[in-house]
Design a protein around this motif. Structure first.
Motif, PDB file in Angstrom:
ATOM      1  N   VAL A   1       4.978   5.881  14.581  1.00  0.00           N
ATOM      2  CA  VAL A   1       4.086   6.655  13.819  1.00  0.00           C
ATOM      3  C   VAL A   1       3.254   5.322  13.396  1.00  0.00           C
ATOM      4  O   VAL A   1       3.744   4.270  13.106  1.00  0.00           O
ATOM      5  CB  VAL A   1       4.690   7.291  12.530  1.00  0.00           C
ATOM      6  N   VAL A   2       1.813   5.345  13.537  1.00  0.00           N
ATOM      7  CA  VAL A   2       0.954   4.319  13.241  1.00  0.00           C
ATOM      8  C   VAL A   2       0.202   4.842  11.903  1.00  0.00           C
ATOM      9  O   VAL A   2      -0.463   5.891  11.874  1.00  0.00           O
ATOM     10  CB  VAL A   2      -0.162   3.978  14.175  1.00  0.00           C
ATOM     11  N   ALA A   3       0.589   4.166  10.641  1.00  0.00           N
ATOM     12  CA  ALA A   3      -0.340   4.352   9.372  1.00  0.00           C
ATOM     13  C   ALA A   3      -1.928   3.782   9.280  1.00  0.00           C
ATOM     14  O   ALA A   3      -2.182   3.155  10.146  1.00  0.00           O
ATOM     15  CB  ALA A   3       0.425   3.785   8.156  1.00  0.00           C
ATOM     16  N   PRO A   4      -2.591   4.278   8.827  1.00  0.00           N
ATOM     17  CA  PRO A   4      -3.858   4.011   8.456  1.00  0.00           C
ATOM     18  C   PRO A   4      -4.031   2.528   8.314  1.00  0.00           C
ATOM     19  O   PRO A   4      -5.075   1.856   8.818  1.00  0.00           O
ATOM     20  CB  PRO A   4      -4.595   4.900   7.405  1.00  0.00           C
ATOM     21  N   ASN A   5      -3.052   1.965   7.682  1.00  0.00           N
ATOM     22  CA  ASN A   5      -3.186   0.549   7.515  1.00  0.00           C
ATOM     23  C   ASN A   5      -2.732  -0.448   8.364  1.00  0.00           C
ATOM     24  O   ASN A   5      -2.808  -1.694   8.484  1.00  0.00           O
ATOM     25  CB  ASN A   5      -2.699  -0.026   6.245  1.00  0.00           C
ATOM     26  N   GLY A   6      -2.491   0.352   9.505  1.00  0.00           N
ATOM     27  CA  GLY A   6      -1.928  -0.522  10.758  1.00  0.00           C
ATOM     28  C   GLY A   6      -0.642  -0.754  10.806  1.00  0.00           C
ATOM     29  O   GLY A   6       0.149  -1.019  11.903  1.00  0.00           O
ATOM     30  N   GLU A   7       0.414  -0.341   9.911  1.00  0.00           N
ATOM     31  CA  GLU A   7       1.586  -0.614   9.952  1.00  0.00           C
ATOM     32  C   GLU A   7       2.323   0.482  11.013  1.00  0.00           C
ATOM     33  O   GLU A   7       1.859   1.541  11.030  1.00  0.00           O
ATOM     34  CB  GLU A   7       2.302  -0.376   8.547  1.00  0.00           C
ATOM     35  N   VAL A   8       3.241   0.100  11.666  1.00  0.00           N
ATOM     36  CA  VAL A   8       4.148   0.921  12.532  1.00  0.00           C
ATOM     37  C   VAL A   8       5.326   1.186  12.071  1.00  0.00           C
ATOM     38  O   VAL A   8       6.213   0.308  11.977  1.00  0.00           O
ATOM     39  CB  VAL A   8       4.129   0.191  13.963  1.00  0.00           C
TER      40      VAL A   8
ATOM     41  N   PRO B   1       0.881  -1.320   0.138  1.00  0.00           N
ATOM     42  CA  PRO B   1      -0.051  -0.038   0.273  1.00  0.00           C
ATOM     43  C   PRO B   1       0.767   1.195  -0.117  1.00  0.00           C
ATOM     44  O   PRO B   1       1.999   1.333   0.659  1.00  0.00           O
ATOM     45  CB  PRO B   1      -0.802  -0.182   1.365  1.00  0.00           C
ATOM     46  N   LYS B   2       0.379   2.284  -0.728  1.00  0.00           N
ATOM     47  CA  LYS B   2       0.879   3.664  -0.648  1.00  0.00           C
ATOM     48  C   LYS B   2       0.395   4.374   0.310  1.00  0.00           C
ATOM     49  O   LYS B   2      -0.857   4.570   0.628  1.00  0.00           O
ATOM     50  CB  LYS B   2       0.615   4.414  -1.945  1.00  0.00           C
ATOM     51  N   THR B   3       1.104   4.815   1.437  1.00  0.00           N
ATOM     52  CA  THR B   3       0.626   5.614   2.450  1.00  0.00           C
ATOM     53  C   THR B   3       0.384   7.102   2.437  1.00  0.00           C
ATOM     54  O   THR B   3      -0.481   7.519   3.098  1.00  0.00           O
ATOM     55  CB  THR B   3       1.621   5.417   3.658  1.00  0.00           C
ATOM     56  N   GLY B   4       0.803   7.555   1.430  1.00  0.00           N
ATOM     57  CA  GLY B   4       0.868   8.695   0.997  1.00  0.00           C
ATOM     58  C   GLY B   4       1.099   9.873   2.412  1.00  0.00           C
ATOM     59  O   GLY B   4       0.655  10.882   2.421  1.00  0.00           O
ATOM     60  N   SER B   5       2.090   9.449   3.249  1.00  0.00           N
ATOM     61  CA  SER B   5       2.350  10.085   4.287  1.00  0.00           C
ATOM     62  C   SER B   5       1.252  10.451   5.318  1.00  0.00           C
ATOM     63  O   SER B   5       1.450  11.344   6.007  1.00  0.00           O
ATOM     64  CB  SER B   5       3.173  11.270   3.988  1.00  0.00           C
TER      65      SER B   5
ATOM     66  N   LYS C   1     -11.252   1.515   0.302  1.00  0.00           N
ATOM     67  CA  LYS C   1     -10.260   2.210  -0.379  1.00  0.00           C
ATOM     68  C   LYS C   1      -9.134   1.637  -1.012  1.00  0.00           C
ATOM     69  O   LYS C   1      -8.480   0.777  -0.302  1.00  0.00           O
ATOM     70  CB  LYS C   1      -9.808   3.471   0.389  1.00  0.00           C
ATOM     71  N   ILE C   2      -8.935   1.605  -2.226  1.00  0.00           N
ATOM     72  CA  ILE C   2      -8.119   0.923  -3.076  1.00  0.00           C
ATOM     73  C   ILE C   2      -6.518   1.416  -2.473  1.00  0.00           C
ATOM     74  O   ILE C   2      -6.289   2.534  -2.572  1.00  0.00           O
ATOM     75  CB  ILE C   2      -8.054   1.051  -4.513  1.00  0.00           C
ATOM     76  N   VAL C   3      -5.738   0.369  -2.183  1.00  0.00           N
ATOM     77  CA  VAL C   3      -4.338   0.807  -1.748  1.00  0.00           C
ATOM     78  C   VAL C   3      -3.072   0.216  -2.435  1.00  0.00           C
ATOM     79  O   VAL C   3      -2.132   0.397  -2.220  1.00  0.00           O
ATOM     80  CB  VAL C   3      -4.140   0.519  -0.090  1.00  0.00           C
TER      81      VAL C   3
ATOM     82  N   LEU D   1       7.273   7.284   6.616  1.00  0.00           N
ATOM     83  CA  LEU D   1       6.256   6.775   5.737  1.00  0.00           C
ATOM     84  C   LEU D   1       6.816   6.542   4.160  1.00  0.00           C
ATOM     85  O   LEU D   1       6.299   5.764   3.391  1.00  0.00           O
ATOM     86  CB  LEU D   1       4.895   7.512   5.912  1.00  0.00           C
ATOM     87  N   SER D   2       7.517   7.748   3.763  1.00  0.00           N
ATOM     88  CA  SER D   2       7.940   7.761   2.556  1.00  0.00           C
ATOM     89  C   SER D   2       8.996   6.758   2.185  1.00  0.00           C
ATOM     90  O   SER D   2       8.785   6.213   1.157  1.00  0.00           O
ATOM     91  CB  SER D   2       8.547   9.251   2.274  1.00  0.00           C
ATOM     92  N   ASP D   3       9.599   6.649   3.355  1.00  0.00           N
ATOM     93  CA  ASP D   3      10.749   4.922   2.772  1.00  0.00           C
ATOM     94  C   ASP D   3       9.855   3.800   2.476  1.00  0.00           C
ATOM     95  O   ASP D   3      10.546   3.009   1.791  1.00  0.00           O
ATOM     96  CB  ASP D   3      11.638   5.110   4.067  1.00  0.00           C
ATOM     97  N   GLN D   4       8.563   3.861   2.773  1.00  0.00           N
ATOM     98  CA  GLN D   4       7.962   2.562   2.728  1.00  0.00           C
ATOM     99  C   GLN D   4       7.196   2.504   1.408  1.00  0.00           C
ATOM    100  O   GLN D   4       6.565   1.246   1.167  1.00  0.00           O
ATOM    101  CB  GLN D   4       6.915   2.266   3.908  1.00  0.00           C
ATOM    102  N   GLU D   5       7.262   3.586   0.656  1.00  0.00           N
ATOM    103  CA  GLU D   5       6.350   3.528  -0.617  1.00  0.00           C
ATOM    104  C   GLU D   5       6.909   2.973  -1.738  1.00  0.00           C
ATOM    105  O   GLU D   5       8.112   2.792  -1.970  1.00  0.00           O
ATOM    106  CB  GLU D   5       5.851   5.248  -0.798  1.00  0.00           C
ATOM    107  N   ASP D   6       6.091   2.561  -2.582  1.00  0.00           N
ATOM    108  CA  ASP D   6       6.512   2.004  -4.005  1.00  0.00           C
ATOM    109  C   ASP D   6       7.014   0.784  -3.852  1.00  0.00           C
ATOM    110  O   ASP D   6       8.306   0.366  -4.547  1.00  0.00           O
ATOM    111  CB  ASP D   6       7.351   3.027  -4.816  1.00  0.00           C
ATOM    112  N   GLY D   7       6.978  -0.142  -2.779  1.00  0.00           N
ATOM    113  CA  GLY D   7       7.340  -1.280  -2.491  1.00  0.00           C
ATOM    114  C   GLY D   7       6.472  -2.513  -3.096  1.00  0.00           C
ATOM    115  O   GLY D   7       5.394  -2.419  -3.256  1.00  0.00           O
TER     116      GLY D   7
END
Length: 339
Positions: free
Chosen positions: A150-157, A127-131, A304-306, A222-228
């Motif tokens: 930091v807890v993202a909306p998808n539950g990732e910490v 998922p793209k967190t979008g920060s 929501k599509i992630v 959060l940006s480090d986790q995007e586009d994986g």
């Protein structure tokens, strides 16, 4: 382009036979397997028409014909009968270890399920967190060292270490976290950064600096986790003759997995569509090999599509089985991540 019932029946029979055994299909074989009471001569005439329209091709070494990418497209769009598959253990496999599994583990399980059921490669774009953050927390590690959680909306910490100029008391850290969560939860760190300057003037200067540092660090985390993406079963494709028949094909195959950018672009495109999408090599510029197809479907969190998941395999794959595998896995992954 519309085909009459006779041409559709013969094309469907040809594609199914070619997918099954990989050999060019001749007119006599089609006469037997199509269920049509047609002479081989009549079938040859229909095949000549299909070849002229670009749905089949004649290899130089054989009198039979094989489907072209256009023929596969007509097959999957108009002629395919999708199987119903029953995999009652899929949901438990997806959440092996319990429903409290972190999202990263559930996504990895989804890639493995896609690979094991299809016997090809399974891929899941994370998922793209979008920060955007759901919650933050400060933990005092020692004097002037604070752990930002930091807890993202998808539950990732995600965690970041903050080195500060001031030794904050636990009560101050709680106050700062409460302020951020109450005022900025559910928006991006970029938006929070813009609002901080105007809204924190009434607070102590030291607290303002702490929150600004948290926003910067949280955005980076959060940006480090995007586009994986997670890929499982790449080695299965080495056993597919159509994909590994020569060194040029092997190079393209491993370049795709190593560079990932083209695959991410394809998955990103399919995340904007609804339902299962099929990308057939030779007709799609996004697929690096003519002999490869990718079947994808988007998945979401709370509607929501992630992200997107899919199966990477040969163009000569059993689409009637792979399509429902991808569809079911996408729906189960959405359910698991939404809990």
């Amino acid at each position: 382009m519309q085909l009459d019932i006779r041409a559709q029946t013969l094309l469907k029979a040809l594609v199914e036979r070619y997918i099954a055994d990989g050999q060019p299909v001749g007119s006599r074989a089609l006469s037997r397997i199509s269920g049509l009471e047609l002479s081989p001569a009549t079938i040859r005439n229909v095949m000549a028409d299909l070849e002229e329209m670009g749905f089949v091709a004649s290899p130089h070494t054989s009198a039979g014909r094989i489907p072209t990418p256009r023929g596969y497209r007509m097959f999957v769009d108009e002629l395919l009968t999708v199987q119903e598959i029953s995999e009652p253990g899929l949901e438990s496999r997806l959440q092996s270890g319990g429903i409290s599994q972190p999202p990263q583990k559930i996504i990895a399980n989804a890639a493995q399920i896609l690979s094991s059921l299809s016997q090809f490669a399974g891929v899941v774009m994370t998922p793209k967190t979008g920060s955007v953050f759901q919650q933050v927390e400060f933990l005092r590690l020692s004097e002037k060292r604070i752990l930002l959680v930091v807890v993202a909306p998808n539950g990732e910490v995600h965690n970041r270490l903050l080195l500060t100029d001031v030794d904050y008391a636990p009560s101050q850290l709680t106050q700062a976290a409460n302020y951020l969560n109450q005022n900025f939860s559910g928006i991006s760190f970029d938006e929070a950064r813009l609002r901080l300057n105007g809204e924190l003037r009434q607070l102590q200067t030291d607290m303002t600096r702490l929150m600004q540092a948290a926003v910067e660090a949280g955005s980076d985390a959060l940006s480090d986790q995007e586009d994986g993406m997670v890929i499982s079963g790449e080695r299965n494709l080495l056993n597919v003759q159509d994909l590994s028949s020569n060194m040029s094909s092997l190079r393209k195959l491993f370049d795709m997995f190593e560079q990932k950018s083209g695959l991410l672009q394809l998955l990103d495109v399919s995340s904007k569509a609804t339902g299962v999408q099929i990308f057939i090599g030779g007709e799609s510029q996004l697929v690096p090999m003519d002999e490869m197809s990718i079947v994808t479907a988007p998945y979401g969190v709370n509607g929501k599509i992630v992200g997107t998941l899919g199966v990477i395999g040969p163009t000569r794959m059993a689409y009637e089985r792979v399509i429902p595998i991808v569809d079911i896995t996408a729906r189960l992954l959405s359910n698991a991540l939404s809990q």
